[in-house]
Scaffold this motif. Sequence first.
Motif, PDB file in Angstrom:
ATOM      1  N   THR A  40       0.824  -1.214   0.000  1.00 17.25           N
ATOM      2  CA  THR A  40       0.000   0.000   0.000  1.00 17.25           C
ATOM      3  C   THR A  40       0.857   1.261   0.000  1.00 17.25           C
ATOM      4  OG1 THR A  40      -1.367  -1.301   1.527  1.00 17.25           O
ATOM      5  CG2 THR A  40      -2.232   0.798   0.836  1.00 17.25           C
ATOM      6  N   LEU A  41       1.881   1.248  -0.851  1.00 16.42           N
ATOM      7  CA  LEU A  41       2.773   2.393  -1.013  1.00 16.42           C
ATOM      8  C   LEU A  41       2.842   2.760  -2.481  1.00 16.42           C
ATOM      9  CD1 LEU A  41       5.791   1.107   1.135  1.00 16.42           C
ATOM     10  CD2 LEU A  41       4.201   2.916   1.802  1.00 16.42           C
ATOM     11  N   THR A  42       3.166   4.018  -2.748  1.00 12.19           N
ATOM     12  CA  THR A  42       3.502   4.402  -4.114  1.00 12.19           C
ATOM     13  C   THR A  42       4.966   4.028  -4.344  1.00 12.19           C
ATOM     14  OG1 THR A  42       4.294   6.607  -3.510  1.00 12.19           O
ATOM     15  CG2 THR A  42       1.920   6.392  -3.998  1.00 12.19           C
ATOM     16  N   GLY A  43       5.383   4.039  -5.591  1.00  5.35           N
ATOM     17  CA  GLY A  43       6.783   3.748  -5.884  1.00  5.35           C
ATOM     18  C   GLY A  43       7.713   4.744  -5.210  1.00  5.35           C
ATOM     19  N   ALA A  44       7.342   6.028  -5.228  1.00 12.49           N
ATOM     20  CA  ALA A  44       8.173   7.058  -4.595  1.00 12.49           C
ATOM     21  C   ALA A  44       8.261   6.834  -3.084  1.00 12.49           C
ATOM     22  CB  ALA A  44       7.622   8.448  -4.900  1.00 12.49           C
ATOM     23  N   GLN A  45       7.146   6.489  -2.464  1.00 10.98           N
ATOM     24  CA  GLN A  45       7.167   6.213  -1.026  1.00 10.98           C
ATOM     25  C   GLN A  45       8.066   5.017  -0.718  1.00 10.98           C
ATOM     26  OE1 GLN A  45       2.973   5.654  -0.395  1.00 10.98           O
ATOM     27  NE2 GLN A  45       2.660   7.761   0.311  1.00 10.98           N
ATOM     28  N   ALA A  46       7.968   3.987  -1.538  1.00  9.09           N
ATOM     29  CA  ALA A  46       8.781   2.785  -1.322  1.00  9.09           C
ATOM     30  C   ALA A  46      10.268   3.091  -1.484  1.00  9.09           C
ATOM     31  CB  ALA A  46       8.358   1.684  -2.298  1.00  9.09           C
ATOM     32  N   ARG A  47      10.618   3.874  -2.518  1.00  8.74           N
ATOM     33  CA  ARG A  47      12.034   4.214  -2.723  1.00  8.74           C
ATOM     34  C   ARG A  47      12.564   5.037  -1.552  1.00  8.74           C
ATOM     35  NH1 ARG A  47       9.993   4.099  -7.817  1.00  8.74           N
ATOM     36  NH2 ARG A  47       9.515   6.307  -7.976  1.00  8.74           N
ATOM     37  N   LEU A  48      11.776   6.007  -1.101  1.00  7.43           N
ATOM     38  CA  LEU A  48      12.203   6.834   0.028  1.00  7.43           C
ATOM     39  C   LEU A  48      12.366   5.981   1.282  1.00  7.43           C
ATOM     40  CD1 LEU A  48      11.165  10.383   0.830  1.00  7.43           C
ATOM     41  CD2 LEU A  48      10.996   8.691   2.635  1.00  7.43           C
ATOM     42  N   LEU A  49      11.408   5.117   1.538  1.00  9.24           N
ATOM     43  CA  LEU A  49      11.483   4.245   2.715  1.00  9.24           C
ATOM     44  C   LEU A  49      12.699   3.323   2.635  1.00  9.24           C
ATOM     45  CD1 LEU A  49      10.105   3.449   5.359  1.00  9.24           C
ATOM     46  CD2 LEU A  49       8.725   1.820   4.049  1.00  9.24           C
ATOM     47  N   SER A  50      12.977   2.805   1.452  1.00 12.44           N
ATOM     48  CA  SER A  50      14.155   1.946   1.287  1.00 12.44           C
ATOM     49  C   SER A  50      15.439   2.708   1.594  1.00 12.44           C
ATOM     50  CB  SER A  50      14.210   1.385  -0.131  1.00 12.44           C
ATOM     51  OG  SER A  50      13.167   0.461  -0.319  1.00 12.44           O
ATOM     52  N   LEU A  51      15.537   3.942   1.127  1.00 15.93           N
ATOM     53  CA  LEU A  51      16.714   4.762   1.426  1.00 15.93           C
ATOM     54  C   LEU A  51      16.848   4.996   2.929  1.00 15.93           C
ATOM     55  CD1 LEU A  51      16.547   7.505  -1.361  1.00 15.93           C
ATOM     56  CD2 LEU A  51      18.340   5.777  -1.071  1.00 15.93           C
ATOM     57  N   LEU A  52      15.719   5.333   3.568  1.00 20.59           N
ATOM     58  CA  LEU A  52      15.764   5.636   4.999  1.00 20.59           C
ATOM     59  C   LEU A  52      15.989   4.396   5.848  1.00 20.59           C
ATOM     60  CD1 LEU A  52      12.979   8.345   5.344  1.00 20.59           C
ATOM     61  CD2 LEU A  52      15.459   8.645   5.184  1.00 20.59           C
ATOM     62  N   LEU A  54      18.247   2.377   5.347  1.00 21.97           N
ATOM     63  CA  LEU A  54      19.703   2.226   5.404  1.00 21.97           C
ATOM     64  C   LEU A  54      20.340   3.215   6.375  1.00 21.97           C
ATOM     65  CD1 LEU A  54      20.340   1.872   1.561  1.00 21.97           C
ATOM     66  CD2 LEU A  54      20.118   0.043   3.269  1.00 21.97           C
ATOM     67  N   GLU A  55      19.792   4.466   6.386  1.00 18.60           N
ATOM     68  CA  GLU A  55      20.317   5.499   7.277  1.00 18.60           C
ATOM     69  C   GLU A  55      19.367   6.694   7.277  1.00 18.60           C
ATOM     70  OE1 GLU A  55      23.845   7.575   5.868  1.00 18.60           O
ATOM     71  OE2 GLU A  55      23.314   7.097   3.806  1.00 18.60           O
ATOM     72  N   PRO A  56      19.295   7.422   8.393  1.00 18.61           N
ATOM     73  CA  PRO A  56      18.516   8.661   8.411  1.00 18.61           C
ATOM     74  C   PRO A  56      19.173   9.686   7.488  1.00 18.61           C
ATOM     75  CG  PRO A  56      19.009   7.926  10.643  1.00 18.61           C
ATOM     76  CD  PRO A  56      19.836   7.087   9.715  1.00 18.61           C
ATOM     77  N   LEU A  57      18.345  10.479   6.807  1.00 20.14           N
ATOM     78  CA  LEU A  57      18.875  11.467   5.868  1.00 20.14           C
ATOM     79  C   LEU A  57      18.102  12.775   5.978  1.00 20.14           C
ATOM     80  CD1 LEU A  57      19.149   9.182   2.704  1.00 20.14           C
ATOM     81  CD2 LEU A  57      21.071  10.175   3.959  1.00 20.14           C
ATOM     82  N   PRO A  58      18.797  13.899   5.738  1.00 22.17           N
ATOM     83  CA  PRO A  58      18.081  15.178   5.681  1.00 22.17           C
ATOM     84  C   PRO A  58      17.244  15.245   4.403  1.00 22.17           C
ATOM     85  CG  PRO A  58      20.457  15.510   5.367  1.00 22.17           C
ATOM     86  CD  PRO A  58      20.238  14.048   5.607  1.00 22.17           C
ATOM     87  N   MET A  59      16.208  16.075   4.439  1.00 22.09           N
ATOM     88  CA  MET A  59      15.290  16.181   3.307  1.00 22.09           C
ATOM     89  C   MET A  59      16.024  16.535   2.007  1.00 22.09           C
ATOM     90  SD  MET A  59      12.379  15.512   4.558  1.00 22.09           S
ATOM     91  CE  MET A  59      11.206  15.778   5.842  1.00 22.09           C
ATOM     92  N   ARG A  60      16.952  17.456   2.073  1.00 20.84           N
ATOM     93  CA  ARG A  60      17.669  17.890   0.866  1.00 20.84           C
ATOM     94  C   ARG A  60      18.423  16.723   0.231  1.00 20.84           C
ATOM     95  NH1 ARG A  60      17.922  22.523  -0.983  1.00 20.84           N
ATOM     96  NH2 ARG A  60      17.451  23.592   0.945  1.00 20.84           N
ATOM     97  N   LYS A  61      19.056  15.907   1.051  1.00 18.69           N
ATOM     98  CA  LYS A  61      19.802  14.749   0.549  1.00 18.69           C
ATOM     99  C   LYS A  61      18.844  13.718  -0.062  1.00 18.69           C
ATOM    100  CE  LYS A  61      23.830  12.476   0.693  1.00 18.69           C
ATOM    101  NZ  LYS A  61      25.123  12.996   0.349  1.00 18.69           N
ATOM    102  N   LEU A  62      17.689  13.527   0.575  1.00 20.20           N
ATOM    103  CA  LEU A  62      16.675  12.624   0.028  1.00 20.20           C
ATOM    104  C   LEU A  62      16.219  13.112  -1.347  1.00 20.20           C
ATOM    105  CD1 LEU A  62      14.406  11.822   3.093  1.00 20.20           C
ATOM    106  CD2 LEU A  62      15.570  10.151   1.644  1.00 20.20           C
ATOM    107  N   ALA A  63      15.994  14.414  -1.457  1.00 21.93           N
ATOM    108  CA  ALA A  63      15.556  14.984  -2.735  1.00 21.93           C
ATOM    109  C   ALA A  63      16.615  14.750  -3.807  1.00 21.93           C
ATOM    110  CB  ALA A  63      15.273  16.475  -2.574  1.00 21.93           C
ATOM    111  N   GLN A  64      17.879  14.909  -3.450  1.00 21.60           N
ATOM    112  CA  GLN A  64      18.965  14.669  -4.424  1.00 21.60           C
ATOM    113  C   GLN A  64      18.973  13.212  -4.852  1.00 21.60           C
ATOM    114  OE1 GLN A  64      22.340  15.955  -2.138  1.00 21.60           O
ATOM    115  NE2 GLN A  64      22.203  18.075  -2.835  1.00 21.60           N
ATOM    116  N   LYS A  65      18.865  12.305  -3.906  1.00 23.71           N
ATOM    117  CA  LYS A  65      18.912  10.876  -4.228  1.00 23.71           C
ATOM    118  C   LYS A  65      17.710  10.441  -5.058  1.00 23.71           C
ATOM    119  CE  LYS A  65      21.816   9.120  -0.496  1.00 23.71           C
ATOM    120  NZ  LYS A  65      22.698   8.190  -1.185  1.00 23.71           N
ATOM    121  N   LEU A  66      16.544  11.037  -4.788  1.00 20.48           N
ATOM    122  CA  LEU A  66      15.330  10.685  -5.518  1.00 20.48           C
ATOM    123  C   LEU A  66      15.153  11.528  -6.781  1.00 20.48           C
ATOM    124  CD1 LEU A  66      12.859  10.248  -2.532  1.00 20.48           C
ATOM    125  CD2 LEU A  66      13.887   8.440  -3.917  1.00 20.48           C
ATOM    126  N   LYS A  67      16.062  12.498  -6.951  1.00 20.63           N
ATOM    127  CA  LYS A  67      16.011  13.399  -8.111  1.00 20.63           C
ATOM    128  C   LYS A  67      14.649  14.090  -8.226  1.00 20.63           C
ATOM    129  CE  LYS A  67      19.538  10.828 -10.650  1.00 20.63           C
ATOM    130  NZ  LYS A  67      20.381  10.799  -9.556  1.00 20.63           N
TER     131      LYS A  67
END
Length: 150
Positions: A40-52, A54-67
Amino acid sequence: MASSPSTPPPDALTLEVVELIGEVVARYYEDYEEAASDHTLTGAQARLLSLLSLEPLPMRKLAQKLKCEPSNVTGIVDRLETRGLVERRPDPADRRVKLAAATEEGRSVAKGLRASLRFAREPLAGLAEEERVILRGLLRRMLTDEANGV
């Protein structure tokens, strides 16, 4: 990608490899979207959750990684936070910065997501370990060369 005057046009083999990479990426994303939907996730939610996971990240870094734009990341984090999968916390190195971090439940969901990805796992299982090591090395080299502007 247009070739510059000093770069020869790609040969047939290179073009075929590019097409195959495109097909692999498309099939991977299809599988990823299906796995996300099963949780029950969108692809973007799943990618963000997968990144997090691994490690906590600031919003700006998440935006860079998710482009994507930081405002988009804020909305995704808000929705995951509402579900109890992500939390915001102060960065110990700079208390003005907020980190997004997966909760225990979020890490569990991310683990389930990874486990349910069939496309990447099934074909790779058909390769010998030596072939997977070679493929990993080639992919790493492609990514390193691209990051270095080669």
